[in-house]
Design a protein around this motif. Sequence first.
Motif, PDB file in Angstrom:
ATOM      1  N   LEU A  48     -10.550  -2.896   4.540  1.00 38.58           N
ATOM      2  CA  LEU A  48     -10.088  -2.464   3.220  1.00 38.58           C
ATOM      3  C   LEU A  48      -9.623  -1.014   3.249  1.00 38.58           C
ATOM      4  O   LEU A  48     -10.289  -0.150   3.812  1.00 38.58           O
ATOM      5  N   GLY A  49      -8.488  -0.745   2.644  1.00 38.85           N
ATOM      6  CA  GLY A  49      -8.035   0.627   2.460  1.00 38.85           C
ATOM      7  C   GLY A  49      -6.857   1.012   3.322  1.00 38.85           C
ATOM      8  O   GLY A  49      -6.201   0.176   3.936  1.00 38.85           O
ATOM      9  N   ILE A  50      -6.593   2.322   3.317  1.00 34.48           N
ATOM     10  CA  ILE A  50      -5.507   2.898   4.098  1.00 34.48           C
ATOM     11  C   ILE A  50      -6.099   3.849   5.134  1.00 34.48           C
ATOM     12  O   ILE A  50      -7.255   4.251   5.019  1.00 34.48           O
ATOM     13  N   ASP A  51      -5.316   4.186   6.125  1.00 34.71           N
ATOM     14  CA  ASP A  51      -5.749   5.115   7.176  1.00 34.71           C
ATOM     15  C   ASP A  51      -5.498   6.536   6.695  1.00 34.71           C
ATOM     16  O   ASP A  51      -4.381   7.038   6.784  1.00 34.71           O
ATOM     17  N   PHE A  52      -6.541   7.186   6.173  1.00 32.26           N
ATOM     18  CA  PHE A  52      -6.384   8.537   5.642  1.00 32.26           C
ATOM     19  C   PHE A  52      -5.820   9.498   6.680  1.00 32.26           C
ATOM     20  O   PHE A  52      -5.180  10.490   6.324  1.00 32.26           O
ATOM     21  N   ARG A  71       1.042  -2.383   3.620  1.00 33.49           N
ATOM     22  CA  ARG A  71       0.122  -3.261   4.354  1.00 33.49           C
ATOM     23  C   ARG A  71      -1.182  -3.431   3.571  1.00 33.49           C
ATOM     24  O   ARG A  71      -1.656  -4.545   3.363  1.00 33.49           O
ATOM     25  N   ALA A  72      -1.741  -2.313   3.128  1.00 32.51           N
ATOM     26  CA  ALA A  72      -3.028  -2.359   2.423  1.00 32.51           C
ATOM     27  C   ALA A  72      -2.923  -3.165   1.128  1.00 32.51           C
ATOM     28  O   ALA A  72      -3.791  -4.008   0.846  1.00 32.51           O
ATOM     29  N   LEU A  73      -1.881  -2.929   0.353  1.00 31.59           N
ATOM     30  CA  LEU A  73      -1.733  -3.663  -0.900  1.00 31.59           C
ATOM     31  C   LEU A  73      -1.468  -5.144  -0.644  1.00 31.59           C
ATOM     32  O   LEU A  73      -2.012  -6.013  -1.326  1.00 31.59           O
ATOM     33  N   HIS A  74      -0.647  -5.446   0.347  1.00 29.62           N
ATOM     34  CA  HIS A  74      -0.343  -6.836   0.673  1.00 29.62           C
ATOM     35  C   HIS A  74      -1.597  -7.568   1.171  1.00 29.62           C
ATOM     36  O   HIS A  74      -1.876  -8.693   0.768  1.00 29.62           O
ATOM     37  N   ASP A  75      -2.380  -6.905   2.026  1.00 27.81           N
ATOM     38  CA  ASP A  75      -3.567  -7.530   2.616  1.00 27.81           C
ATOM     39  C   ASP A  75      -4.721  -7.666   1.633  1.00 27.81           C
ATOM     40  O   ASP A  75      -5.527  -8.593   1.755  1.00 27.81           O
ATOM     41  N   VAL A  83       5.932  -4.270  -3.288  1.00 29.32           N
ATOM     42  CA  VAL A  83       5.817  -2.843  -3.583  1.00 29.32           C
ATOM     43  C   VAL A  83       7.249  -2.327  -3.562  1.00 29.32           C
ATOM     44  O   VAL A  83       7.898  -2.306  -2.518  1.00 29.32           O
ATOM     45  N   ASP A  84       7.748  -1.962  -4.718  1.00 29.42           N
ATOM     46  CA  ASP A  84       9.164  -1.674  -4.884  1.00 29.42           C
ATOM     47  C   ASP A  84       9.543  -0.227  -4.616  1.00 29.42           C
ATOM     48  O   ASP A  84      10.673   0.055  -4.224  1.00 29.42           O
ATOM     49  N   GLN A  85       8.616   0.686  -4.831  1.00 23.57           N
ATOM     50  CA  GLN A  85       8.920   2.104  -4.620  1.00 23.57           C
ATOM     51  C   GLN A  85       7.619   2.858  -4.375  1.00 23.57           C
ATOM     52  O   GLN A  85       6.596   2.566  -4.994  1.00 23.57           O
ATOM     53  N   ILE A  86       7.676   3.811  -3.447  1.00 24.26           N
ATOM     54  CA  ILE A  86       6.533   4.678  -3.168  1.00 24.26           C
ATOM     55  C   ILE A  86       7.068   6.102  -3.075  1.00 24.26           C
ATOM     56  O   ILE A  86       8.031   6.359  -2.355  1.00 24.26           O
TER      57      ILE A  86
END
Length: 120
Positions: A48-52, A71-75, A83-86
Amino acid sequence: MQSLKLIDGDLVIEGGDLLMIDGVGEVIQCADLVLGTNQNEWFLNPPLGIDFGLFRGKNPDEEMMKEDIRRALHDHEPRIQSVDQIDFTYDMKNRNMEITFLATTTEGKQLRSEVGLDAR
């Protein structure tokens, strides 16, 4: 789906009752929790999460950061279809970063949220 409402990671209590959240607000809250968790930090769900580590340092690679967010949101949040824009906003003085994302749910609803990270 319903979840307990959180503000800054704390349960929200009003009039002695725990508040609940649902709809798009609940999806946003779940997505924010994913992005606010350092991968391998929570022993019950290490992926769970992102690689800080990707988000820290003097010259972070924005494309790698965006890919990790997707990746994190999809998983971990199946109700987000795309995810349309970041976007990233940097506060160099305080070494903070704000991540703003726009996404579309599987029900076709648009959502927008911001998550702050300590970039130290």
